[in-house]
Structure formats: C-alpha cells, structure tokens
Motif scaffolding. Structure first.
Motif, PDB file in Angstrom:
ATOM      1  N   MET A  24      46.083  52.049  34.361  1.00 56.63           N
ATOM      2  CA  MET A  24      47.143  51.269  35.014  1.00 56.63           C
ATOM      3  C   MET A  24      47.397  49.974  34.246  1.00 56.63           C
ATOM      4  N   GLU A  25      48.529  49.386  34.508  1.00 55.79           N
ATOM      5  CA  GLU A  25      48.870  48.107  33.890  1.00 55.79           C
ATOM      6  C   GLU A  25      47.885  47.035  34.374  1.00 55.79           C
ATOM      7  N   ASN A  26      47.534  46.110  33.484  1.00 55.29           N
ATOM      8  CA  ASN A  26      46.582  45.065  33.857  1.00 55.29           C
ATOM      9  C   ASN A  26      47.117  44.216  35.014  1.00 55.29           C
ATOM     10  N   SER A  27      46.240  43.985  35.997  1.00 56.58           N
ATOM     11  CA  SER A  27      46.638  43.146  37.128  1.00 56.58           C
ATOM     12  C   SER A  27      45.378  42.672  37.830  1.00 56.58           C
ATOM     13  N   LEU A  28      45.553  41.706  38.702  1.00 56.88           N
ATOM     14  CA  LEU A  28      44.414  41.212  39.476  1.00 56.88           C
ATOM     15  C   LEU A  28      43.818  42.342  40.320  1.00 56.88           C
TER      16      LEU A  28
END
Ligand SMILES: [Zn+2]
Length: 126
Positions: free
Chosen positions: A85-89
């Motif tokens: 997945m796309e980097n995120s918190l």
C-alpha cells in the motif's frame, strides 16, 4: 411417560434419522418434503463455500490458524499486502501492530519447539 418425537425418515440401511421433527410435521427439516429446495440450496451453498475456501487457501499457501506455521503465514500475507500500500500513518501503524503479532507468534513457536525438545529428552531418559 414423555416420549420425545423423532423424524420418521429411515436411511438406506434402515436406521432411523433420530433428529427432532418439525413442530407441525413428522420429518426433521433435512428430510421434510416441504423443505427439499431449501435443503438442496443450503447444500449447494455449502459446496460453493468449501470450494472457494480451498481455492483461497491454496492461492495463499495457507492451511489454518490451528498451528504457529499457519498463523505466521497469515501475518506474512498481511504484512506483504500492507507493504504494497501507499505509505501512510495508518499503514505504518498496521505494520507496527503486525510486527507485534509476529513477535508473539515467534515466541510461541520457540516455546513450542523447546517443549517438544524437552519431551523428546524425557522419552529417552525413561
Ligand atoms: Zn430426519
């Protein structure tokens, strides 16, 4: 004397069904002529479900959650999907949580292996 009612269906070997009959009938739900379609549909859905589970299980090389190996495999799948997945918190939080689960799984696996080794030793000494 109170006798509990039983389904009047008999299997090919002559054995009675023994299941409780429907309130207003002589057969249980499985053998009731009025519920044939319902029972067939339930069987069909059950078959589809099992086929689907088996396909998913082999696609992910996953057997079940009843072994440390199976649990480890599920954590691996979740980690790989999360990493993709796309980097995120929230991705990082999920990864941190999965790492905790993985650490615990490793500990349990290690303890299992040690107990198995001790059991082997105990067998030899008897
Ligand atoms: Zn029956």
């Amino acid at each position: 004397m109170v006798t509990s009612r039983q389904c009047i269906f008999r299997f090919a070997n002559g054995e009675p069904c023994r299941a409780p009959p429907l309130r207003d009938g002589e057969f249980c739900r499985m053998h009731s002529p009025e519920h044939i379609r319902e029972v067939q549909e339930a069987r069909r859905l059950g078959g589809l479900r099992r086929k689907r589970e088996s396909t998913i299980s082999s696609a992910y090389q996953f057997d079940s959650l009843t072994s440390v190996e199976g649990i480890r495999r599920i954590v691996e799948v979740a980690v790989l999907d999360t990493l993709a997945m796309e980097n995120s918190l929230s991705r990082n939080r999920t990864l941190a949580y999965l790492v905790q689960v993985a650490l615990h799984t490793l500990e349990v696996g290690d303890i299992e292996a040690r107990i198995a080794a001790l059991e082997e030793l105990a067998k030899v000494k008897k």
